[in-house]
Design a protein around this motif. Structure first.
Motif, PDB file in Angstrom:
ATOM      1  N   THR A   1     -38.881  -8.690   2.459  1.00 34.00           N
ATOM      2  CA  THR A   1     -38.378  -7.354   2.797  1.00 34.00           C
ATOM      3  C   THR A   1     -38.114  -6.553   1.531  1.00 34.00           C
ATOM      4  O   THR A   1     -38.488  -5.382   1.439  1.00 34.00           O
ATOM      5  N   ARG A   2     -37.476  -7.184   0.544  1.00 35.60           N
ATOM      6  CA  ARG A   2     -37.134  -6.464  -0.678  1.00 35.60           C
ATOM      7  C   ARG A   2     -38.393  -5.899  -1.341  1.00 35.60           C
ATOM      8  O   ARG A   2     -38.464  -4.713  -1.639  1.00 35.60           O
TER       9      ARG A   2
ATOM     10  N   GLU B   1     -41.926  -1.268  -2.481  1.00 34.59           N
ATOM     11  CA  GLU B   1     -43.259  -0.664  -2.496  1.00 34.59           C
ATOM     12  C   GLU B   1     -43.294   0.583  -1.616  1.00 34.59           C
ATOM     13  O   GLU B   1     -43.822   1.626  -2.006  1.00 34.59           O
ATOM     14  N   THR B   2     -42.702   0.473  -0.416  1.00 33.48           N
ATOM     15  CA  THR B   2     -42.703   1.619   0.492  1.00 33.48           C
ATOM     16  C   THR B   2     -41.946   2.798  -0.104  1.00 33.48           C
ATOM     17  O   THR B   2     -42.386   3.941  -0.003  1.00 33.48           O
TER      18      THR B   2
ATOM     19  N   SER C   1     -43.842   5.209  -2.074  1.00 35.83           N
ATOM     20  CA  SER C   1     -44.973   5.917  -1.464  1.00 35.83           C
ATOM     21  C   SER C   1     -44.785   7.420  -1.557  1.00 35.83           C
ATOM     22  O   SER C   1     -43.676   7.926  -1.639  1.00 35.83           O
ATOM     23  N   ASP C   2     -45.930   8.101  -1.508  1.00 40.47           N
ATOM     24  CA  ASP C   2     -45.901   9.561  -1.523  1.00 40.47           C
ATOM     25  C   ASP C   2     -45.117  10.119  -0.339  1.00 40.47           C
ATOM     26  O   ASP C   2     -44.408  11.109  -0.466  1.00 40.47           O
ATOM     27  N   PHE C   3     -45.271   9.479   0.829  1.00 36.04           N
ATOM     28  CA  PHE C   3     -44.630  10.079   2.007  1.00 36.04           C
ATOM     29  C   PHE C   3     -43.109   9.991   1.959  1.00 36.04           C
ATOM     30  O   PHE C   3     -42.426  10.761   2.616  1.00 36.04           O
TER      31      PHE C   3
ATOM     32  N   SER D   1     -42.123  -1.069   5.922  1.00 34.60           N
ATOM     33  CA  SER D   1     -41.729  -2.199   5.087  1.00 34.60           C
ATOM     34  C   SER D   1     -41.470  -3.447   5.923  1.00 34.60           C
ATOM     35  O   SER D   1     -41.356  -4.538   5.386  1.00 34.60           O
ATOM     36  N   MET D   2     -41.396  -3.310   7.260  1.00 37.67           N
ATOM     37  CA  MET D   2     -41.208  -4.490   8.087  1.00 37.67           C
ATOM     38  C   MET D   2     -42.535  -5.167   8.447  1.00 37.67           C
ATOM     39  O   MET D   2     -42.548  -6.295   8.946  1.00 37.67           O
TER      40      MET D   2
END
Lengths: 307, 329
Positions: free
Chosen positions: A194-195, A200-201, A204-206, A229-230
């Motif tokens: 998860t971490r 990484e998420t 993200s650009d969004f 991320s899940m």
């Protein structure tokens, strides 16, 4: 969606059949027999026993009969080591126990693991993150056969808070230690997955877009970062659940919980063919079912996946 | 409404003065923006032009408080006369939600692929304004129609992967306009798009400025794109503003050698000698800033003081530049 599920079930059937035939064959050709004890049995008794259980027939016939009984009557046959009980009875008695503490350990692993992972990712490079990473590394390398005696030592012998073993119909004091011992390493793995995926998420650009809209940061995490991320965590859930069930070997031995875990080992030592087959097939079915659930969750979460 | 540039006496909307943005990295300090100043008046279109790594995007992110965690900004950023540099996060969030909107380079990755367009558009409105979901939804559909998304009422419930890049960028622009911002920062809004689509986006930005009077800070490396839309231009290089002024002044009478080199590098169809001109050398590494004028390493007109001293910015709002050579003559 229904078509997708049906298709997956249709694929699962030959998988399980192959599993049955393969495990049956492996067992048949493994050295030893259920009736080789310390004292060799007289040949005529051995012949009678083999005739009773159908072990004197040609191998293909044995396989066919076994599969036939399962398919038509859902009968996994008699147990060789527990003389008066069938495999169905043994599983019916032990599986609910395993399923109870296994599911609870599963839920605890996910809840605690995901929370720790998210907290660490949000507070990345602070002491909170380092602490979480430290704890999870420790928890991940601590096997449950070390964890279990430590728990007993602390909570039963020193503090006297919890009973050292038993089941008692699954009252909560008997559940606490099995759940902790079983969930620790999975919890740690989930926290680490998860971490890293949350970090990484969040890059993200969004996420930048969401923040540029003026959403408060916790909203950004909950609304935008949680789902993506899940995904890696979800793909880990199938193996996790199966691992919890098979991991119950240690739990049943240390805490005398009476689940099916103990049979994994005992049945193999005793060459109790039908019981080995029973627990193997059960695990196989669980694996297939959980992988199906994971695939469905994937489709549900990620709109880009076509089924 | 604002077809003529406003260069009058009114107060600027945004005024950046001597902004410095640095990033702490394991390899040391990296200076992304090195004393840049610019301002934007209400309804004005300012183009910030520069190569990659010149610090134009980081300037924009510093304005909205969205720098990466290891970034710090110093200097002054005034919004309607009030200092916004160093404001607490919740006040910056309100500023982003109500006054300054942003559109980014790559529309394909800037929308959340897991959420419907409607969800992503509506969330910013129901949260900060007293507006019901139904009201917000119809406002979103109206805005999508403004940016020429056909059949918006049905398409609003689709996911981002069901649209083309040009459409997604129009959706991004629509999303940013929902909150009627005073300033729209468009960070390379056309770079990721086809050439034919690029022009549509520029037309859309023009249309928006006319319709809503939104000031636009257009960040780009494409001078050609800028020509038709901007009132003023700031040329940025290595974290500093090299030349700035009214678009017609910069285009017709470029004073800085870097600006001239940039203009020379635009391929011209009427002067087809089959060669593409470039600027010799590489942009300086932001991790190791040189003394003097940042362009001196690549400049054909270099004199001794270029290496030693950083040139002062001379001129007016109509036209200013930072170069020793033209300061002397």
């Amino acid at each position: 969606m229904l078509y997708f599920i049906l298709k997956r079930i249709a694929i699962a059937i030959p998988t399980i059949l192959a599993l049955i035939v393969l495990s049956f064959t492996l067992m048949h050709y493994a050295p030893g027999s259920p009736f080789t004890g310390e004292r060799p049995l007289p040949p005529e008794i051995l012949t009678n026993l083999e005739a009773k259980y159908g072990l004197d027939r040609p191998f293909p016939q044995q396989v066919a009969r076994y599969v036939w009984n399962i398919v038509t009557e859902f009968d996994f046959g008699p147990s060789y080591s527990y003389k008066d009980r069938t495999v169905n009875e043994i599983i019916a008695q032990g599986f609910p126990v395993t399923l109870t503490y296994g599911s609870l350990a599963f839920i605890v692993s996910i809840m605690v693991g995901a929370t720790l992972g998210i907290v660490a990712a949000i507070h990345r490079t602070t002491w909170l993150d380092s602490l979480t990473v430290g704890i999870t590394v420790g928890a991940q390398v601590l096997p449950n056969f070390i964890m279990a005696p430590i728990l007993v030592l602390v909570f039963t012998l020193w503090l006297g808070w919890l009973p050292g073993g038993g089941w008692q119909g699954g009252q909560w004091p008997y559940l606490v230690m099995p759940i902790i011992a079983l969930s620790t390493s999975f919890m740690a793995s989930i926290a680490r997955i998860t971490r890293s995926s949350m970090i990484e998420t969040l890059n993200s650009d969004f996420i930048l877009t969401a923040r540029s809209k003026g959403l408060p940061f916790h909203e950004v995490v909950i609304r935008h970062a949680l789902k993506p991320s899940m995904l890696p965590v979800i793909s880990y859930l199938g193996p996790t659940f199966v691992g919890l069930i098979t991991g119950s070997v240690v739990i049943d031995i240390y805490f005398s919980t009476g689940g099916i875990g103990q049979h994994f080992v005992n049945a193999a030592i005793n060459r109790d063919y039908p019981l080995i087959m029973g627990v193997t097939i059960l695990t196989g079915i669980l694996t297939v079912v959980f992988n199906l659930i994971v695939d469905i969750l994937y489709v549900w979460i990620d709109p880009r996946i076509q089924y | 409404m604002h077809s003529t540039p406003r260069t009058g006496t009114e107060e600027p909307l945004l005024s950046i003065c001597d902004l410095r943005v640095t990033f702490g990295t394991p390899e040391g300090q990296v200076v992304a923006v090195d004393g840049a100043s610019l301002d934007i008046h209400p309804g004005e279109v300012l183009a910030v032009v520069g190569e990659s790594g010149s610090g134009k995007s980081q300037t924009a992110l510093a304005v909205t408080g969205l720098l990466a965690r290891n970034g710090t900004s110093e200097g002054s950023i005034l919004w309607k006369g009030g200092e916004i540099l160093g404001l607490p996060e919740h006040q910056l969030a309100r500023l982003r939600s109500e006054e300054i909107a942003m559109v980014f380079q790559n529309p394909m990755t800037c929308l959340n692929p897991y959420l419907r367009i409607s969800t992503q558009m509506i969330e910013g409105m129901t949260m900060n304004r007293k507006m019901t979901r139904t009201q917000a939804r119809s406002a979103c559909i109206d805005m999508l129609e403004t940016v020429q998304i056909a059949d918006a009422a049905n398409r609003i419930d689709r996911y981002p992967h069901e649209f083309s890049g040009g459409m997604l960028q129009r959706i991004m622009i629509a999303m940013s306009l929902l909150r009627r911002p005073r300033l729209l920062i468009a960070d390379e809004p056309t770079t990721a798009l086809d050439v034919t689509v690029q022009m549509q986006i520029v037309q859309l930005l023009k249309h928006i400025r006319r319709k809503y009077g939104t000031a636009i800070m257009l960040i780009t490396h494409d001078l050609g794109l800028v020509a038709s839309i901007s009132d003023r231009i700031s040329i940025m290089y290595s974290g500093q503003i090299m030349e700035s002024g009214l678009a017609e002044n910069v285009f017709s009478n470029p004073r800085h050698p870097y600006t001239r080199a940039l203009l020379d590098a635009i391929p011209r169809i009427d002067q087809n000698d089959g060669e593409l001109r470039d600027i010799a050398g590489e942009p300086p590494d932001p991790a190791s800033r040189t003394s003097g004028c940042p362009f001196h390493l690549r400049c054909g007109y270099r004199i001794a003081s270029c290496i030693e001293n950083r040139p002062d910015t001379l001129g007016s709002r109509e036209h200013a530049h930072a170069c020793h050579l033209s300061n002397e003559t």
